[in-house]
Design a protein around this motif. Sequence first.
Motif, PDB file in Angstrom:
ATOM      1  N   PRO A   1       0.843  -1.201   0.000  1.00  0.00           N
ATOM      2  CA  PRO A   1       0.000   0.000   0.000  1.00  0.00           C
ATOM      3  C   PRO A   1       0.881   1.254   0.000  1.00  0.00           C
ATOM      4  CG  PRO A   1      -0.753  -1.554   1.666  1.00  0.00           C
ATOM      5  CD  PRO A   1       0.541  -2.082   1.130  1.00  0.00           C
ATOM      6  N   THR A   2       0.378   2.345  -0.547  1.00  0.00           N
ATOM      7  CA  THR A   2       1.162   3.586  -0.533  1.00  0.00           C
ATOM      8  C   THR A   2       1.235   4.124   0.894  1.00  0.00           C
ATOM      9  OG1 THR A   2      -0.742   5.052  -0.821  1.00  0.00           O
ATOM     10  CG2 THR A   2       0.247   4.123  -2.810  1.00  0.00           C
ATOM     11  N   GLN A   3       2.163   5.007   1.104  1.00  0.00           N
ATOM     12  CA  GLN A   3       2.318   5.583   2.443  1.00  0.00           C
ATOM     13  C   GLN A   3       1.039   6.288   2.873  1.00  0.00           C
ATOM     14  OE1 GLN A   3       5.902   7.939   2.545  1.00  0.00           O
ATOM     15  NE2 GLN A   3       7.218   6.203   2.094  1.00  0.00           N
TER      16      GLN A   3
ATOM     17  N   ARG B   1      12.151   0.294  -1.938  1.00  0.00           N
ATOM     18  CA  ARG B   1      11.370   1.526  -2.049  1.00  0.00           C
ATOM     19  C   ARG B   1      11.865   2.293  -3.264  1.00  0.00           C
ATOM     20  NH1 ARG B   1      12.120   3.353   4.121  1.00  0.00           N
ATOM     21  NH2 ARG B   1      10.359   4.758   3.878  1.00  0.00           N
ATOM     22  N   ILE B   2      10.976   2.536  -4.194  1.00  0.00           N
ATOM     23  CA  ILE B   2      11.365   3.163  -5.450  1.00  0.00           C
ATOM     24  C   ILE B   2      10.665   4.499  -5.541  1.00  0.00           C
ATOM     25  CG2 ILE B   2      11.433   2.923  -7.950  1.00  0.00           C
ATOM     26  CD1 ILE B   2      10.882  -0.238  -7.067  1.00  0.00           C
ATOM     27  N   GLN B   3      11.479   5.541  -5.495  1.00  0.00           N
ATOM     28  CA  GLN B   3      10.903   6.878  -5.453  1.00  0.00           C
ATOM     29  C   GLN B   3      10.045   7.134  -6.687  1.00  0.00           C
ATOM     30  OE1 GLN B   3      12.879  11.216  -5.627  1.00  0.00           O
ATOM     31  NE2 GLN B   3      13.328  10.102  -3.747  1.00  0.00           N
TER      32      GLN B   3
ATOM     33  N   THR C   1       7.929  -2.163  -2.938  1.00  0.00           N
ATOM     34  CA  THR C   1       7.653  -3.507  -3.440  1.00  0.00           C
ATOM     35  C   THR C   1       8.335  -4.556  -2.558  1.00  0.00           C
ATOM     36  OG1 THR C   1       9.588  -3.512  -4.882  1.00  0.00           O
ATOM     37  CG2 THR C   1       7.543  -2.664  -5.814  1.00  0.00           C
ATOM     38  N   VAL C   2       7.845  -5.778  -2.664  1.00  0.00           N
ATOM     39  CA  VAL C   2       8.449  -6.889  -1.939  1.00  0.00           C
ATOM     40  C   VAL C   2       9.725  -7.300  -2.664  1.00  0.00           C
ATOM     41  CG1 VAL C   2       8.132  -9.233  -1.083  1.00  0.00           C
ATOM     42  CG2 VAL C   2       6.191  -7.656  -1.140  1.00  0.00           C
ATOM     43  N   ARG C   3      10.807  -7.390  -1.938  1.00  0.00           N
ATOM     44  CA  ARG C   3      12.106  -7.666  -2.543  1.00  0.00           C
ATOM     45  C   ARG C   3      12.208  -9.119  -2.994  1.00  0.00           C
ATOM     46  NH1 ARG C   3      17.334  -5.596   0.549  1.00  0.00           N
ATOM     47  NH2 ARG C   3      16.366  -3.601   0.000  1.00  0.00           N
ATOM     48  N   LYS C   4      12.932  -9.322  -4.101  1.00  0.00           N
ATOM     49  CA  LYS C   4      13.165 -10.678  -4.598  1.00  0.00           C
ATOM     50  C   LYS C   4      14.494 -11.202  -4.056  1.00  0.00           C
ATOM     51  CE  LYS C   4      10.548  -9.683  -8.759  1.00  0.00           C
ATOM     52  NZ  LYS C   4      10.591  -9.198 -10.150  1.00  0.00           N
ATOM     53  N   TYR C   5      14.592 -12.498  -3.888  1.00  0.00           N
ATOM     54  CA  TYR C   5      15.824 -13.124  -3.380  1.00  0.00           C
ATOM     55  C   TYR C   5      16.046 -14.412  -4.128  1.00  0.00           C
ATOM     56  CZ  TYR C   5      18.953 -15.567  -0.131  1.00  0.00           C
ATOM     57  OH  TYR C   5      20.000 -16.253   0.434  1.00  0.00           O
ATOM     58  N   ASP C   6      17.085 -14.441  -4.927  1.00  0.00           N
ATOM     59  CA  ASP C   6      17.335 -15.630  -5.748  1.00  0.00           C
ATOM     60  C   ASP C   6      18.841 -15.762  -5.944  1.00  0.00           C
ATOM     61  OD1 ASP C   6      17.036 -17.788  -7.370  1.00  0.00           O
ATOM     62  OD2 ASP C   6      16.552 -16.614  -9.160  1.00  0.00           O
TER      63      ASP C   6
END
Lengths: 275, 275
Positions: A36-38, A67-69, A74-79
């Motif tokens: 959700p937005t701030q 956090r992308i200005q 977004t939920v971070r990816k991990y691979d």
Amino acid sequence: MKPMDTPDAGHMYERIAAALRDQITNGTLRPGDRLPTQQELVDTFGCSRQVVRFALDLLENEGLVDRIQGFGTTVRKYDPLVRRSALHYRDMPNAPFAEEALAAQRTPRYTHHTRLDRIGPDVASRLGLEVGTEVMRTDYVSYVDDQPAMLVTSYENLEYTRGTVIEKPEEGYLAGAGLVPRFTAIGRRPTKITERVRVRPPRPAEEEMLRIKPGVPVILISRTTQTRETILETADIIIASNLFELENSFVIEPLVSTLEQQHERPASQDGPLSV
Amino acid sequence: MKPMDTPDAGHMYERIAAALRDQITNGTLRPGDRLPTQQELVDTFGCSRQVVRFALDLLENEGLVDRIQGFGTTVRKYDPLVRRSALHYRDMPNAPFAEEALAAQRTPRYTHHTRLDRIGPDVASRLGLEVGTEVMRTDYVSYVDDQPAMLVTSYENLEYTRGTVIEKPEEGYLAGAGLVPRFTAIGRRPTKITERVRVRPPRPAEEEMLRIKPGVPVILISRTTQTRETILETADIIIASNLFELENSFVIEPLVSTLEQQHERPASQDGPLSV
DNA sequence: TAGTGGTCTAGACCACAAT
DNA sequence: TTGTGGTCTAGACCACTAC
């Protein structure tokens, strides 16, 4: 108005963080999804925007979100890839980093720069040399899909490599080969390689070199390569921990009665022996 | 008034953080020293207290400072123990953790709890067993100077240990001994132990269990212990990275294929040999 | 009690991304 | 242009430490 703790327990920012963290870890929000937005969180939780931002700070520092200005959170990816020590220290003269990346459908690439350098106290003590001794230094930057993932600075003792085919690590027919085949080729086969692993948040310089996001620790490896009597090489390795896991295998020697130690014998079969 | 960037470049909070970081890393401020108070920094840099706090947030997340409510902000100390895999996976039936701690003038202590447990998908795949199989599970908490430093959960395949002297890891004459002497004692000497190392910031539960401060990542190790044909054990190890470094040694086998041995020959600059 | 750090509000303006 | 996240101010009150 209501200063902090509204109905439930604890602080508002922790309640917001916990709610979002749950959705991330239980899969309601999936990697790449937008939070959700701030402003929406301000409305939902009835607090100020600073508090919402503090909650998002927590999640960012936990490595859970990006956090992308101008775009959102977004939920971070991990691979991650896997760095296998066994691959790096085997006899095959292949490039283990490339192998690891290609096996994971990624594109590997690296740069290197070799030059003579005089060593400081830390490297000197690891190589067993005097401060200021001249060594062959090589700096590597390894990229995965054009993202820098690993920095390596290797120092080789010129006393052993000067005038040999491996004097410059990235030249000659053994260019790019691992430590073991290279030093074996000049009659100085390593007998042991030791890695000291340290973990901490990145320094600003490392953050920049590796383009590290908040909440991503770095893995620092100090390596020394030695024969029974000599120290051939030492290296500093810096790894972005969101891009790599490490895999270390330890071979357990069979029990050889009490007479002999493990020498030049290909590991025999392990008989069920008593202690 | 002056919104953000005053005379120099960049943001005010980063300038404050950089100034303090310099003093910490160059030794002007030493471990345990107190930083200026938030009010002093407000006066020095002529900004609001929120900005000063943001700067301190950065340093805290970098693991450089501790903030003690009612007291002040201090430079964090770092004095880790070393976890040597070679110690953990050797034949001597001593407790390696205690040895490491005592060698560093620290006081070791650990608790353990053993019980039967049915395994989930992750452990099942690591042990090569069906989900829900019964195994012997042991949970350890290791303390250094009464501070929790390492959590270990070990799962042993009952197919091999049931009815033996090592069925319960912390009972019998091999209580507290390492994996290698224990399994050797029942005729199943391990041939290989593999550790997969992952690094990330702590989850809230881990933060609590290990009493972790902000900016301290955790090291997660998945271990499997095997013989040539079987998988004896697997374990999850969680380590606070401010209390431990890891040391891994890899023994390079001598070349046995040809008659060629390297050994004590000081062979200097010889021509290129084929690998 | 005095002084420290911790949480929160309400509002302003800036920088960047999407359209 | 609109909406997102990023930085900052000014001021309030709370919680803890030391004296």
